[in-house]
Structures are given as structure tokens and as C-alpha cells.
Design a protein around this motif. Structure first.
Motif, short mmCIF file in Angstrom:
data_model
loop_
_atom_site.label_atom_id
_atom_site.label_comp_id
_atom_site.label_asym_id
_atom_site.label_seq_id
_atom_site.Cartn_x
_atom_site.Cartn_y
_atom_site.Cartn_z
N ILE A 73 0.82 -1.21 0.00
CA ILE A 73 0.00 0.00 0.00
C ILE A 73 0.85 1.26 0.00
CG2 ILE A 73 -2.11 -1.03 0.90
CD1 ILE A 73 -1.48 0.14 3.63
N LEU A 74 2.03 1.22 0.60
CA LEU A 74 2.91 2.38 0.54
C LEU A 74 3.34 2.63 -0.89
CD1 LEU A 74 4.52 4.65 1.91
CD2 LEU A 74 6.41 3.03 2.09
N SER A 75 3.76 1.58 -1.57
CA SER A 75 4.19 1.71 -2.96
C SER A 75 3.07 2.25 -3.84
CB SER A 75 4.66 0.34 -3.48
OG SER A 75 4.97 0.41 -4.84
N ASP A 76 1.87 1.71 -3.67
CA ASP A 76 0.72 2.16 -4.46
C ASP A 76 0.35 3.60 -4.13
OD1 ASP A 76 0.58 -0.30 -5.73
OD2 ASP A 76 -1.03 -1.06 -4.45
N ALA A 77 0.35 3.95 -2.84
CA ALA A 77 0.00 5.31 -2.43
C ALA A 77 1.00 6.32 -2.98
CB ALA A 77 -0.07 5.41 -0.90
N LYS A 78 2.27 5.98 -2.96
CA LYS A 78 3.30 6.86 -3.53
C LYS A 78 3.09 7.03 -5.03
CE LYS A 78 7.47 5.62 -2.59
NZ LYS A 78 8.70 4.93 -2.16
N ALA A 79 2.88 5.91 -5.73
CA ALA A 79 2.72 5.95 -7.18
C ALA A 79 1.51 6.78 -7.60
CB ALA A 79 2.59 4.53 -7.73
N LEU A 80 0.46 6.74 -6.80
CA LEU A 80 -0.76 7.48 -7.12
C LEU A 80 -0.79 8.89 -6.55
CD1 LEU A 80 -3.32 4.57 -6.54
CD2 LEU A 80 -2.52 5.47 -8.74
N GLY A 81 0.20 9.22 -5.73
CA GLY A 81 0.24 10.55 -5.12
C GLY A 81 -0.87 10.76 -4.11
N ASN A 106 8.10 9.69 3.03
CA ASN A 106 7.53 9.77 1.68
C ASN A 106 6.27 10.64 1.64
OD1 ASN A 106 8.99 7.77 -0.26
ND2 ASN A 106 8.96 6.79 1.75
N ASN A 107 6.07 11.43 2.69
CA ASN A 107 4.93 12.36 2.79
C ASN A 107 3.58 11.64 2.71
OD1 ASN A 107 4.06 14.98 3.28
ND2 ASN A 107 3.70 15.36 1.11
N ILE A 108 3.52 10.45 3.28
CA ILE A 108 2.30 9.66 3.33
C ILE A 108 1.84 9.59 4.78
CG2 ILE A 108 1.28 7.37 2.96
CD1 ILE A 108 2.02 8.67 0.33
N ARG A 109 0.60 10.00 5.03
CA ARG A 109 0.03 9.93 6.38
C ARG A 109 -0.40 8.49 6.67
NH1 ARG A 109 0.70 14.20 4.32
NH2 ARG A 109 0.39 16.27 5.18
N VAL A 110 -0.42 8.15 7.96
CA VAL A 110 -0.78 6.79 8.39
C VAL A 110 -1.94 6.84 9.37
CG1 VAL A 110 0.04 4.69 9.51
CG2 VAL A 110 1.61 6.01 8.06
N ILE A 111 -2.96 6.07 9.05
CA ILE A 111 -4.14 5.93 9.91
C ILE A 111 -4.20 4.48 10.36
CG2 ILE A 111 -6.65 6.05 10.02
CD1 ILE A 111 -4.96 7.87 7.25
N LEU A 112 -4.28 4.28 11.67
CA LEU A 112 -4.36 2.93 12.22
C LEU A 112 -5.80 2.61 12.60
CD1 LEU A 112 -1.25 2.98 14.59
CD2 LEU A 112 -1.37 2.28 12.18
N TRP A 113 -6.19 1.36 12.42
CA TRP A 113 -7.51 0.91 12.83
C TRP A 113 -7.35 -0.39 13.63
CZ3 TRP A 113 -9.50 -3.80 11.20
CH2 TRP A 113 -8.84 -4.41 10.15
N GLY A 114 -8.46 -0.87 14.19
CA GLY A 114 -8.42 -2.09 15.00
C GLY A 114 -8.08 -1.81 16.45
N VAL A 115 -8.09 -0.55 16.83
CA VAL A 115 -7.68 -0.12 18.17
C VAL A 115 -8.92 -0.07 19.06
CG1 VAL A 115 -6.55 1.71 19.48
CG2 VAL A 115 -5.81 1.20 17.13
N ARG A 116 -9.04 -1.06 19.97
CA ARG A 116 -10.25 -1.15 20.79
C ARG A 116 -9.98 -1.05 22.29
NH1 ARG A 116 -10.97 -4.86 16.58
NH2 ARG A 116 -12.74 -4.38 15.26
N THR A 117 -9.08 -1.85 22.78
CA THR A 117 -8.84 -1.93 24.22
C THR A 117 -7.83 -0.87 24.66
OG1 THR A 117 -6.97 -3.46 24.03
CG2 THR A 117 -9.20 -4.44 24.11
#
Length: 105
Positions: A36-44, A66-77
């Protein structure tokens, strides 16, 4: 600057939308960081979203380089929240908002 964020695992759709709505922010959802990093970079794209157990702090730093923000999910406890915060993501999706806010203090 747009406050609208579009998130999808369909990179072809994101690419088409980005061409037609360049002021929006687009986020690619996936399970494998390198892909997903590679794809996100390629697509801007603006960022990626990934399960917090599928990424390391070093990988988040790589995304940021690479100026890509990161959002985490699955965070419950409370334990999940603690782990997620220590990874230094840009955003965390959680149902445990009160505990997450207490960590921000």
C-alpha cells in the motif's frame, strides 16, 4: 484545502477520483505495508490505513519520509490504544475515545 477524505482499498477507483477531484484527500486501505505504501506513492495519495498490528514504528517513519500519512484501525482496548500511540501514527480510528484522549494528555 479540502477536509474531505476518501478511503478505499480499490486503488483504481481512487486513481479515477483523484483525477476528477484533485482537491480531495485520498487514502488507500490495505493489509500489506509495502504494497500500500508503494501504491499510495505511485498514485500521489494523502495516506494509507492499516491495522495497527500490521505496521511498525519504523514503517510509519518510512511513510512519513515519503509524505504519506498513516491511519491505524483495530484499536479497541486500553492495551491496543497504548500500542497504537507508541507507533506515532497521524491518526487512530478507535471506539475507545475517552482512553485515547487520556493518553494524549
Amino acid at each position: 484545502q479540502s477536509t474531505t477524505i476518501v478511503s478505499s482499498s480499490n486503488k483504481e477507483m481512487l486513481q479515477i477520483l483523484k483525477l476528477n477531484y484533485p482537491s480531495l484527500k485520498f487514502i488507500l486501505h490495505g493489509e500489506d505495508f509495502e504494497t500500500i505504501l508503494s501504491d499510495a506513492k505511485a498514485l500521489g495519495l494523502f495516506g494509507i490505513t492499516i491495522h495497527y498490528k500490521s505496521i511498525s514504528r519504523e514503517q510509519i517513519e518510512t511513510a512519513h519520509e515519503n509524505n504519506i500519512r498513516v491511519i491505524l484501525w483495530g484499536v479497541r482496548t486500553k492495551a491496543d490504544c497504548t500500542v497504537a500511540v507508541r507507533l506515532f501514527p497521524d491518526y487512530v480510528k478507535t471506539d475507545n475515545v475517552p482512553y485515547m484522549l487520556s493518553l494524549a494528555k
